[in-house]
Design a protein around this motif. Structure first.
Motif, PDB file in Angstrom:
ATOM      1  N   SER A 182      16.776 -13.982  -3.996  1.00  0.00           N
ATOM      2  CA  SER A 182      16.203 -13.093  -3.907  1.00  0.00           C
ATOM      3  C   SER A 182      14.858 -13.744  -4.336  1.00  0.00           C
ATOM      4  O   SER A 182      14.316 -12.958  -5.423  1.00  0.00           O
ATOM      5  CB  SER A 182      17.197 -12.203  -5.331  1.00  0.00           C
ATOM      6  OG  SER A 182      18.241 -11.919  -4.726  1.00  0.00           O
ATOM      7  N   LEU A 183      14.593 -14.205  -3.537  1.00  0.00           N
ATOM      8  CA  LEU A 183      12.846 -14.617  -4.132  1.00  0.00           C
ATOM      9  C   LEU A 183      12.165 -13.550  -2.553  1.00  0.00           C
ATOM     10  O   LEU A 183      12.633 -12.857  -1.850  1.00  0.00           O
ATOM     11  CB  LEU A 183      11.952 -15.997  -2.894  1.00  0.00           C
ATOM     12  CG  LEU A 183      12.729 -17.266  -4.034  1.00  0.00           C
ATOM     13  CD1 LEU A 183      12.961 -17.954  -3.233  1.00  0.00           C
ATOM     14  CD2 LEU A 183      13.496 -17.249  -5.345  1.00  0.00           C
ATOM     15  N   LEU A 184      10.636 -12.867  -3.418  1.00  0.00           N
ATOM     16  CA  LEU A 184      10.509 -12.221  -2.325  1.00  0.00           C
ATOM     17  C   LEU A 184       9.594 -12.901  -1.192  1.00  0.00           C
ATOM     18  O   LEU A 184       8.716 -13.763  -1.317  1.00  0.00           O
ATOM     19  CB  LEU A 184       8.804 -11.648  -3.588  1.00  0.00           C
ATOM     20  CG  LEU A 184       9.771 -10.729  -4.586  1.00  0.00           C
ATOM     21  CD1 LEU A 184       7.846 -10.267  -5.893  1.00  0.00           C
ATOM     22  CD2 LEU A 184      10.816  -9.548  -4.215  1.00  0.00           C
ATOM     23  N   PRO A 185       9.711 -12.778  -0.110  1.00  0.00           N
ATOM     24  CA  PRO A 185       9.982 -13.143   0.947  1.00  0.00           C
ATOM     25  C   PRO A 185       8.324 -13.367   1.968  1.00  0.00           C
ATOM     26  O   PRO A 185       7.963 -14.218   1.581  1.00  0.00           O
ATOM     27  CB  PRO A 185       9.750 -12.606   2.190  1.00  0.00           C
ATOM     28  CG  PRO A 185      10.486 -11.401   1.805  1.00  0.00           C
ATOM     29  CD  PRO A 185      10.802 -11.822   0.420  1.00  0.00           C
ATOM     30  N   TRP A 186       7.377 -12.526   1.053  1.00  0.00           N
ATOM     31  CA  TRP A 186       5.358 -12.854   1.222  1.00  0.00           C
ATOM     32  C   TRP A 186       5.249 -13.341   0.106  1.00  0.00           C
ATOM     33  O   TRP A 186       4.060 -13.374   0.406  1.00  0.00           O
ATOM     34  CB  TRP A 186       5.165 -10.981   1.023  1.00  0.00           C
ATOM     35  CG  TRP A 186       5.777 -10.244   0.426  1.00  0.00           C
ATOM     36  CD1 TRP A 186       5.636 -10.260  -1.306  1.00  0.00           C
ATOM     37  CD2 TRP A 186       6.365  -9.455  -0.213  1.00  0.00           C
ATOM     38  NE1 TRP A 186       6.506  -9.322  -1.664  1.00  0.00           N
ATOM     39  CE2 TRP A 186       6.847  -8.649  -1.213  1.00  0.00           C
ATOM     40  CE3 TRP A 186       7.819  -9.033   1.333  1.00  0.00           C
ATOM     41  CZ2 TRP A 186       8.461  -8.091  -1.769  1.00  0.00           C
ATOM     42  CZ3 TRP A 186       9.155  -8.198   0.906  1.00  0.00           C
ATOM     43  CH2 TRP A 186       9.414  -8.180  -0.803  1.00  0.00           C
ATOM     44  N   LEU A 197       4.577 -15.218 -10.049  1.00  0.00           N
ATOM     45  CA  LEU A 197       5.485 -13.903 -10.498  1.00  0.00           C
ATOM     46  C   LEU A 197       5.676 -13.363 -12.142  1.00  0.00           C
ATOM     47  O   LEU A 197       5.827 -13.186 -13.155  1.00  0.00           O
ATOM     48  CB  LEU A 197       5.641 -12.687  -9.772  1.00  0.00           C
ATOM     49  CG  LEU A 197       5.886 -11.252  -9.789  1.00  0.00           C
ATOM     50  CD1 LEU A 197       4.320 -10.458  -9.911  1.00  0.00           C
ATOM     51  CD2 LEU A 197       6.811 -11.263  -9.318  1.00  0.00           C
ATOM     52  N   ALA A 198       7.347 -14.500 -11.793  1.00  0.00           N
ATOM     53  CA  ALA A 198       7.750 -14.547 -13.509  1.00  0.00           C
ATOM     54  C   ALA A 198       7.718 -14.332 -15.383  1.00  0.00           C
ATOM     55  O   ALA A 198       7.709 -14.196 -15.952  1.00  0.00           O
ATOM     56  CB  ALA A 198       9.264 -15.014 -12.714  1.00  0.00           C
ATOM     57  N   ARG A 224      12.380 -19.992 -11.336  1.00  0.00           N
ATOM     58  CA  ARG A 224      11.482 -18.937 -12.243  1.00  0.00           C
ATOM     59  C   ARG A 224      12.537 -18.064 -12.621  1.00  0.00           C
ATOM     60  O   ARG A 224      11.987 -17.380 -13.806  1.00  0.00           O
ATOM     61  CB  ARG A 224      12.081 -17.624 -10.576  1.00  0.00           C
ATOM     62  CG  ARG A 224      11.368 -15.572 -11.014  1.00  0.00           C
ATOM     63  CD  ARG A 224      11.420 -15.499  -9.874  1.00  0.00           C
ATOM     64  NE  ARG A 224      12.504 -15.063  -9.235  1.00  0.00           N
ATOM     65  CZ  ARG A 224      13.427 -14.487  -7.944  1.00  0.00           C
ATOM     66  NH1 ARG A 224      12.237 -13.473  -7.214  1.00  0.00           N
ATOM     67  NH2 ARG A 224      14.570 -13.996  -7.655  1.00  0.00           N
ATOM     68  N   ASP A 260      18.606  -6.823  -3.968  1.00  0.00           N
ATOM     69  CA  ASP A 260      17.919  -7.404  -4.878  1.00  0.00           C
ATOM     70  C   ASP A 260      16.334  -7.846  -4.915  1.00  0.00           C
ATOM     71  O   ASP A 260      15.568  -7.627  -6.231  1.00  0.00           O
ATOM     72  CB  ASP A 260      17.751  -8.803  -3.319  1.00  0.00           C
ATOM     73  CG  ASP A 260      19.248  -9.077  -3.417  1.00  0.00           C
ATOM     74  OD1 ASP A 260      20.383  -8.453  -3.529  1.00  0.00           O
ATOM     75  OD2 ASP A 260      19.456 -10.206  -2.567  1.00  0.00           O
ATOM     76  N   TYR A 261      15.453  -6.723  -3.862  1.00  0.00           N
ATOM     77  CA  TYR A 261      14.001  -6.651  -4.385  1.00  0.00           C
ATOM     78  C   TYR A 261      14.093  -5.873  -5.987  1.00  0.00           C
ATOM     79  O   TYR A 261      13.418  -6.161  -6.931  1.00  0.00           O
ATOM     80  CB  TYR A 261      13.499  -6.189  -3.014  1.00  0.00           C
ATOM     81  CG  TYR A 261      13.684  -7.723  -2.354  1.00  0.00           C
ATOM     82  CD1 TYR A 261      13.582  -8.289  -2.745  1.00  0.00           C
ATOM     83  CD2 TYR A 261      12.540  -6.124  -1.482  1.00  0.00           C
ATOM     84  CE1 TYR A 261      13.657  -9.250  -1.400  1.00  0.00           C
ATOM     85  CE2 TYR A 261      12.911  -7.603   0.071  1.00  0.00           C
ATOM     86  CZ  TYR A 261      12.972  -8.988  -0.170  1.00  0.00           C
ATOM     87  OH  TYR A 261      13.337  -9.492   1.371  1.00  0.00           O
ATOM     88  N   VAL A 287      14.745  -7.982  -8.733  1.00  0.00           N
ATOM     89  CA  VAL A 287      14.238  -8.727  -9.241  1.00  0.00           C
ATOM     90  C   VAL A 287      13.268  -8.305  -9.828  1.00  0.00           C
ATOM     91  O   VAL A 287      12.858  -8.213 -11.418  1.00  0.00           O
ATOM     92  CB  VAL A 287      13.030  -9.017  -8.399  1.00  0.00           C
ATOM     93  CG1 VAL A 287      12.153  -9.944  -8.907  1.00  0.00           C
ATOM     94  CG2 VAL A 287      14.759 -10.278  -7.368  1.00  0.00           C
ATOM     95  N   LEU A 311      12.563  -8.893 -14.045  1.00  0.00           N
ATOM     96  CA  LEU A 311      11.643  -9.498 -14.047  1.00  0.00           C
ATOM     97  C   LEU A 311      10.682  -8.636 -14.765  1.00  0.00           C
ATOM     98  O   LEU A 311       9.291  -8.530 -15.792  1.00  0.00           O
ATOM     99  CB  LEU A 311      10.481 -10.138 -13.461  1.00  0.00           C
ATOM    100  CG  LEU A 311      11.620 -10.963 -12.410  1.00  0.00           C
ATOM    101  CD1 LEU A 311      10.115 -11.643 -11.674  1.00  0.00           C
ATOM    102  CD2 LEU A 311      10.580 -12.196 -13.550  1.00  0.00           C
ATOM    103  N   LYS A 313       2.749  -3.159 -10.717  1.00  0.00           N
ATOM    104  CA  LYS A 313       3.042  -4.669 -10.200  1.00  0.00           C
ATOM    105  C   LYS A 313       3.927  -4.596  -9.571  1.00  0.00           C
ATOM    106  O   LYS A 313       3.890  -4.966  -7.872  1.00  0.00           O
ATOM    107  CB  LYS A 313       3.628  -5.675 -11.569  1.00  0.00           C
ATOM    108  CG  LYS A 313       2.047  -6.125 -11.723  1.00  0.00           C
ATOM    109  CD  LYS A 313       3.012  -7.225 -12.759  1.00  0.00           C
ATOM    110  CE  LYS A 313       1.503  -8.605 -12.116  1.00  0.00           C
ATOM    111  NZ  LYS A 313       2.098  -9.604 -13.216  1.00  0.00           N
ATOM    112  N   PRO A 365       4.480  -4.271  -0.325  1.00  0.00           N
ATOM    113  CA  PRO A 365       4.732  -5.676   0.805  1.00  0.00           C
ATOM    114  C   PRO A 365       5.772  -5.487   2.073  1.00  0.00           C
ATOM    115  O   PRO A 365       6.290  -5.428   2.723  1.00  0.00           O
ATOM    116  CB  PRO A 365       4.746  -6.903  -0.271  1.00  0.00           C
ATOM    117  CG  PRO A 365       4.084  -6.635  -1.531  1.00  0.00           C
ATOM    118  CD  PRO A 365       4.302  -5.222  -1.433  1.00  0.00           C
ATOM    119  N   ALA A 425       3.819 -12.453   9.434  1.00  0.00           N
ATOM    120  CA  ALA A 425       4.052 -12.579   7.825  1.00  0.00           C
ATOM    121  C   ALA A 425       4.862 -12.692   6.640  1.00  0.00           C
ATOM    122  O   ALA A 425       5.884 -11.412   7.225  1.00  0.00           O
ATOM    123  CB  ALA A 425       3.149 -12.268   7.353  1.00  0.00           C
TER     124      ALA A 425
END
Lengths: 259, 255
Positions: free
Chosen positions: A83-87, A96-97, A146, B156-157, B160, B164, B170, B178, B255
């Motif tokens: 679950s990482l942000l790929p960008w 970020l955390a 993280r 998932d995003y 997150v 967080l 943000k 993105p 990207a």
């Protein structure tokens, strides 16, 4: 001042079905506790409520004398998928955390801290890689960094090694154990891997099969710390515990099949 | 080199075939249709001095095209400024979606020819009316694609962002935008194509200088070769715009 996490008649219904019903347990600060049960038994639901991502239908979870409502930075979670942000690069993901937990820190100190956390999980060299350039295991290390960067009091792990190959899984279990030995955070690990639960935890909470899953057995792991992989082959206490866990899971599968 | 030959020669043959059919049709079946040679002969002053200005409606073809492009740019910018936030709202809020989805489905199929008179009534001038029409016709792909993009953000995003405790700002800049960007750009690309499609209708109806206006004026002056010149110009510019957006889009995908 440190008081336990109390699960009080925790119930979660999905439509007419109670996924979890009257789940009662308490976890002491600094304990490493595993929630173990069959796939789909509702253990992830319990963790998700503890993380604040879902709400209990009735009952609740009490931390420091207050019922939780919603996520908090003091309860960090590592998901099954990284679950990482790929960008964002590995470093930026951690940063970020960290910035959330330390909103007044300078950009420079945030980057330094993020780098420190990546070093801590052994992947400092990959700080500027994007997640897509990293292996699953390395991505999960970033995810662990993280979670630690929030300096949480409670660490929640939702089958964090479930998607990894077995050798990488052993590596990450040892990494986690090292970090826990150093910091002694409260850890709640959801898993369906019996050896993982025994090797890592102080206590194993066995859940009955869903629907209406509840706490089945509460077992203390009698193995001394620091732990050693050889215990799995040499220590009679390990065999004894393993037998108990498997016995429980098998008998509940039968029960389930008989209905 | 081999790859170039493989890609380029078939395209060239296709284009030559169309010119062949054009020549055949004008020679055999449609005496009013100028042949390719005659079209070139009569278009020379417009093509060889593409930025020349000889009169209000008598200008080099690229000068005309630049008027059209500028008009499209304004209407298109307006479409993106309205369409992107609208798409985000539709994607994020089920209530907002239920409120406005029927309206959007009804507005979407309306032709530029129907919007333009309304624009003229509202603004009393042809320029703002043209921008209004371009924006209203071209923004829908941006709206729909942005909405789809927002909806297909993996859970998932969202998780997150929740654990967080990201602030709304943000969450928007670090997660939602993105994650949606590739979809948004597909929408931008389709919208630009539509905006360019609409311009001709706008200029024909308002008689403003531009490729579309030129086309209509030359039809009225019975100079048919210039109609073909305008059509070719419109097609080539549209193709160029699409390729540019395609390039930007493929950058994003990496990207």
């Amino acid at each position: 001042m440190k008081r336990p996490i109390i699960f009080s008649s925790l119930t979660k219904t999905d439509g007419a079905v109670a996924v979890v019903k009257d789940f009662n347990a308490s976890i002491l600060p600094g304990q490493f506790v595993s929630l173990l049960g069959h796939s789909g038994c509702g253990k992830s639901t319990v963790l998700s409520i503890l993380a604040g991502l879902q709400e209990a239908s009735s009952g609740g979870i009490i931390i420091d004398g207050r019922e939780i409502d919603g996520p908090a930075l003091s309860r960090a979670i590592v998901f099954q998928s990284p679950s990482l942000l790929p960008w964002l690069t590995a470093l930026e993901n951690v940063r970020l955390a960290y910035a959330q937990a330390n909103p007044k820190s300078s950009a420079r100190s945030q980057r330094d801290a993020a780098q420190q956390y990546l070093n801590m999980v052994g992947i400092g060299d990959y700080a500027h890689s994007l997640p897509s350039e990293l292996s699953q295991g390395t991505q999960q290390r970033v995810s662990i960094a993280r979670a630690f960067s929030l300096e949480p009091r409670i660490l929640l792990l939702d089958e964090p090694f479930g998607m990894l190959d077995s050798i990488t899984r052993l590596e990450l279990q040892d990494l986690l154990l090292d970090l826990w030995e150093q910091q002694r955070k409260t850890v709640v690990l959801v898993t369906h891997d019996i050896d993982e639960a025994i090797y890592l935890s102080d206590r194993i909470l066995l859940m009955t099969d869903g629907p209406e899953a509840k706490l089945g057995r509460d077992l203390t792991v009698p193995l001394p710390r620091p732990r050693d992989r050889r215990m799995a082959t040499d220590d009679p206490a390990y065999f004894q515990l393993r037998r108990e866990v498997i016995g429980f899971l098998v008998s509940h599968t039968r029960q389930f099949a008989a209905v | 080199m081999k790859k170039l030959a493989f890609n380029f020669f078939p395209s060239l043959i296709g284009i030559l075939a169309v010119f062949g059919i054009w020549a055949l049709v004008s020679a055999q079946f449609a005496p009013d249709l100028p042949s390719p040679a005659k079209t070139w002969e009569e278009s020379k002053p417009y093509v060889l001095a593409p930025f020349e200005k000889r009169g209000e409606m008598d200008q080099g073809i690229l000068r005309m095209a630049s008027y059209s492009l500028w008009r499209v740019a304004k209407g298109y910018a307006l479409a993106l400024l309205i369409g992107t936030p609208l798409g985000f709202c539709l994607g994020l809020s089920p209530l907002f979606f239920r409120m406005f989805d029927p309206v959007i489905q009804i507005l979407r199929p309306i032709s530029p020819l129907a919007w333009l008179p309304l624009g003229l009534v509202l603004f009393r001038q042809s320029e703002p009316a043209a921008h209004f029409t371009i924006a209203l016709c071209s923004m829908w792909p941006t709206v729909v694609n942005t909405m789809t993009g927002v909806r297909s953000i993996p859970q998932d995003y969202h998780n997150v962002a929740a654990v967080l405790r990201l602030s709304p700002w943000k969450r928007l800049t670090k997660v939602l935008i993105p994650a949606t960007l590739p979809y948004m750009f597909t929408g931008f690309r389709l919208s630009l194509g539509l905006a360019w499609l609409v311009i001709v209708a706008c200029e024909m109806l308002t008689g403003t200088p531009g490729v579309g206006g030129f086309l209509w004026q030359e039809y009225n002056s019975l100079i048919y070769s210039h109609i073909l010149l305008s059509i070719l110009t419109i097609g080539l510019i549209g193709y160029g715009l699409d390729r540019l957006m395609g390039l930007a889009e493929s950058r994003l995908r990496i990207a």
